[in-house]
Design an enzyme around this catalytic site. Structure first.
Site, PDB file in Angstrom:
ATOM      1  N   TYR A  91       8.753 -50.547 -30.754  1.00 53.67           N
ATOM      2  CA  TYR A  91       9.989 -50.060 -30.143  1.00 53.67           C
ATOM      3  C   TYR A  91       9.743 -49.688 -28.687  1.00 53.67           C
ATOM      4  CZ  TYR A  91       8.425 -45.155 -30.352  1.00 53.67           C
ATOM      5  OH  TYR A  91       7.750 -43.978 -30.159  1.00 53.67           O
ATOM      6  N   ARG A  98       5.730 -53.620 -21.449  1.00 54.84           N
ATOM      7  CA  ARG A  98       5.001 -52.927 -22.524  1.00 54.84           C
ATOM      8  C   ARG A  98       5.459 -53.439 -23.894  1.00 54.84           C
ATOM      9  NH1 ARG A  98       5.118 -46.455 -22.781  1.00 54.84           N
ATOM     10  NH2 ARG A  98       7.271 -46.906 -23.379  1.00 54.84           N
ATOM     11  N   ARG A 102       8.361 -58.173 -50.338  1.00 55.52           N
ATOM     12  CA  ARG A 102       7.313 -57.218 -49.973  1.00 55.52           C
ATOM     13  C   ARG A 102       5.935 -57.745 -50.364  1.00 55.52           C
ATOM     14  NH1 ARG A 102       4.197 -53.109 -51.635  1.00 55.52           N
ATOM     15  NH2 ARG A 102       3.911 -51.359 -50.186  1.00 55.52           N
ATOM     16  N   LYS A 143       3.010 -49.446 -29.157  1.00 50.18           N
ATOM     17  CA  LYS A 143       4.153 -48.550 -29.440  1.00 50.18           C
ATOM     18  C   LYS A 143       4.817 -48.982 -30.735  1.00 50.18           C
ATOM     19  CE  LYS A 143       7.798 -46.182 -26.789  1.00 50.18           C
ATOM     20  NZ  LYS A 143       7.395 -44.821 -27.135  1.00 50.18           N
ATOM     21  N   GLU A 203      -2.650 -36.670 -26.217  1.00 53.57           N
ATOM     22  CA  GLU A 203      -1.311 -36.719 -25.632  1.00 53.57           C
ATOM     23  C   GLU A 203      -0.398 -35.878 -26.501  1.00 53.57           C
ATOM     24  OE1 GLU A 203       0.472 -40.669 -25.820  1.00 53.57           O
ATOM     25  OE2 GLU A 203      -0.534 -41.075 -27.708  1.00 53.57           O
ATOM     26  N   LEU A 263      -0.728 -43.616 -25.716  1.00 51.55           N
ATOM     27  CA  LEU A 263       0.266 -44.602 -25.312  1.00 51.55           C
ATOM     28  C   LEU A 263       0.249 -44.709 -23.781  1.00 51.55           C
ATOM     29  CD1 LEU A 263       2.666 -46.327 -26.542  1.00 51.55           C
ATOM     30  CD2 LEU A 263       4.114 -44.611 -25.466  1.00 51.55           C
TER      31      LEU A 263
HETATM   32  N1  PDD Z   1       8.089 -41.393 -26.603  1.00 46.83           N
HETATM   33  N2  PDD Z   1       3.120 -40.798 -25.937  1.00 46.83           N
HETATM   34  C1  PDD Z   1       3.823 -40.967 -27.073  1.00 46.83           C
HETATM   35  C2  PDD Z   1       3.108 -40.804 -28.373  1.00 46.83           C
HETATM   36  C3  PDD Z   1       5.192 -41.290 -27.000  1.00 46.83           C
HETATM   37  O1  PDD Z   1       5.889 -41.472 -28.132  1.00 46.83           O
HETATM   38  C4  PDD Z   1       5.827 -41.418 -25.731  1.00 46.83           C
HETATM   39  C5  PDD Z   1       7.262 -41.785 -25.601  1.00 46.83           C
HETATM   40  C6  PDD Z   1       5.050 -41.208 -24.577  1.00 46.83           C
HETATM   41  C7  PDD Z   1       5.631 -41.333 -23.197  1.00 46.83           C
HETATM   42  O2  PDD Z   1       5.897 -42.695 -22.876  1.00 46.83           O
HETATM   43  P1  PDD Z   1       7.050 -43.072 -21.831  1.00 46.83           P
HETATM   44  O3  PDD Z   1       6.749 -42.330 -20.586  1.00 46.83           O
HETATM   45  O4  PDD Z   1       6.900 -44.541 -21.673  1.00 46.83           O
HETATM   46  O5  PDD Z   1       8.349 -42.645 -22.448  1.00 46.83           O
HETATM   47  C8  PDD Z   1       3.706 -40.916 -24.720  1.00 46.83           C
HETATM   48  C9  PDD Z   1       9.449 -41.858 -26.594  1.00 46.83           C
HETATM   49  C10 PDD Z   1      10.285 -41.268 -25.515  1.00 46.83           C
HETATM   50  C11 PDD Z   1      10.026 -41.683 -27.983  1.00 46.83           C
HETATM   51  O6  PDD Z   1       9.306 -41.991 -28.908  1.00 46.83           O
HETATM   52  O7  PDD Z   1      11.160 -41.272 -28.132  1.00 46.83           O
END
Ligand code: PDD
Length: 285
Positions: free
Chosen positions: A33, A52, A100, A149, A182, A207
């Site tokens: 996503y 990405r 499945r 992601k 993170e 990420l």
């Molecule tokens: N989350 N690390 C993780 C684990 C994340 O899920 C996200 C983003 C980030 C920041 O990435 P970016 O700057 O590209 O948004 C770092 C999104 C916003 C979400 O899952 O809703």
């Protein structure tokens, strides 16, 4: 519930939108996503988010279902149909629908594409940015490729719930060495005791945040002392500042970690400066 969702070529009312119970996203979290900020009805850093997304798809060997240009059109149309001004647009692509079975489904199985969009409560986010937010630390129990992601977010869900139950906005995940990897849905930063802006280097354990990348460029443009290196939770407790970055909250000051005040419990100058300058550095289209 979003008013209108894009599902595999059709724009449907949220109440009618759905995917099969045999979708591999539902069965195995076999999908990826993206979340892209919408500002004034326009997309922020679309190019980087699409790059990405392509990388996530290719790491999992999911065929790209449409060109970046076609997907850009869908994202904009979903934003428009949902009347989103300031918020986010969400895209999810899974390996599709099949009986499945763990290995990949037969060649030619079409990926599932879902796009939704929603407004954010901007006033609330600005108020949080002005006051700073609390985070709590939890062990990082995720798999070894969180640079992809994927929709496999159960550890993040549990971490976020822990934070919520402790009155915090975010959970900071801590690895076996005591270093912060993170946040549950954001990248983590500190300004160290000697005044250097610090965030963990890219690798399989975080990420590659788009907001992180643009914030680094912003910091360089502002001439801030910057280092990409791991930092421990202990170092964060003693930091001058802490903050987190993500598409939905941009640069969010952290004023409390595990109940301990950071930087006197007020948002610091670096986080404020980065937040102010951010959208001059970002690409808005
Ligand atoms: N989350 N690390 C993780 C684990 C994340 O899920 C996200 C983003 C980030 C920041 O990435 P970016 O700057 O590209 O948004 C770092 C999104 C916003 C979400 O899952 O809703």
């Amino acid at each position: 519930m979003p008013r209108i969702a894009y599902v595999n070529g059709r724009y449907l009312p949220g109440t009618e939108a759905g995917v099969s119970i045999e979708d591999r996203g539902f069965q195995f979290a076999d999908g990826v996503y993206e979340v892209c900020e919408v500002r004034g009805g326009r997309l922020v850093d679309e190019g980087r988010h699409m790059a990405r997304l392509d990388r996530s798809l290719s790491e999992l060997r999911i065929a790209r279902p449409m060109s970046a240009a076609a997907l850009g059109t869908v994202l904009r149309e979903t934003v428009r149909r949902n009347r989103v001004r300031d918020g986010i647009v969400y895209v999810q692509i899974t390996r599709g629908v099949a009986r499945r079975d763990f290995p990949f489904p037969p060649a030619g199985t079409r990926p599932t594409v879902v796009v939704t969009a929603r407004n954010n409560d901007i006033a609330r986010i600005e108020q949080m940015a002005a006051e700073g937010v609390a985070v709590v630390s939890v062990p990082d129990i995720r798999w070894g490729r969180v640079d992809i992601k994927t929709v496999g977010l159960l550890p993040n869900v549990l971490a976020k719930q822990t934070a919520r139950e402790q009155g915090a906005r975010e959970a900071w995940l801590v690895d076996a060495k005591g270093c912060v990897t993170e946040g549950a849905s954001s990248n983590a930063w500190i300004v160290s005791a000697d005044g250097t802006l610090v965030t963990r280097p890219l690798g399989p354990d975080i990420l590659p945040g788009i907001t992180r990348a643009v914030a680094i460029e912003t910091a360089k443009a502002l001439g801030l002392a910057f280092a990409e290196r791991p930092f421990t939770l202990e170092e964060a407790y003693g930091a001058r500042e802490a903050f987190m970055t993500s598409a939905s909250q941009i640069v969010m000051p952290v004023t409390r970690i595990d109940g301990r005040p950071i930087g006197g419990g007020r948002p610091g100058p670096t986080a404020k400066a980065l937040r102010r300058a951010y959208h001059q550095q970002a690409e808005i289209s």
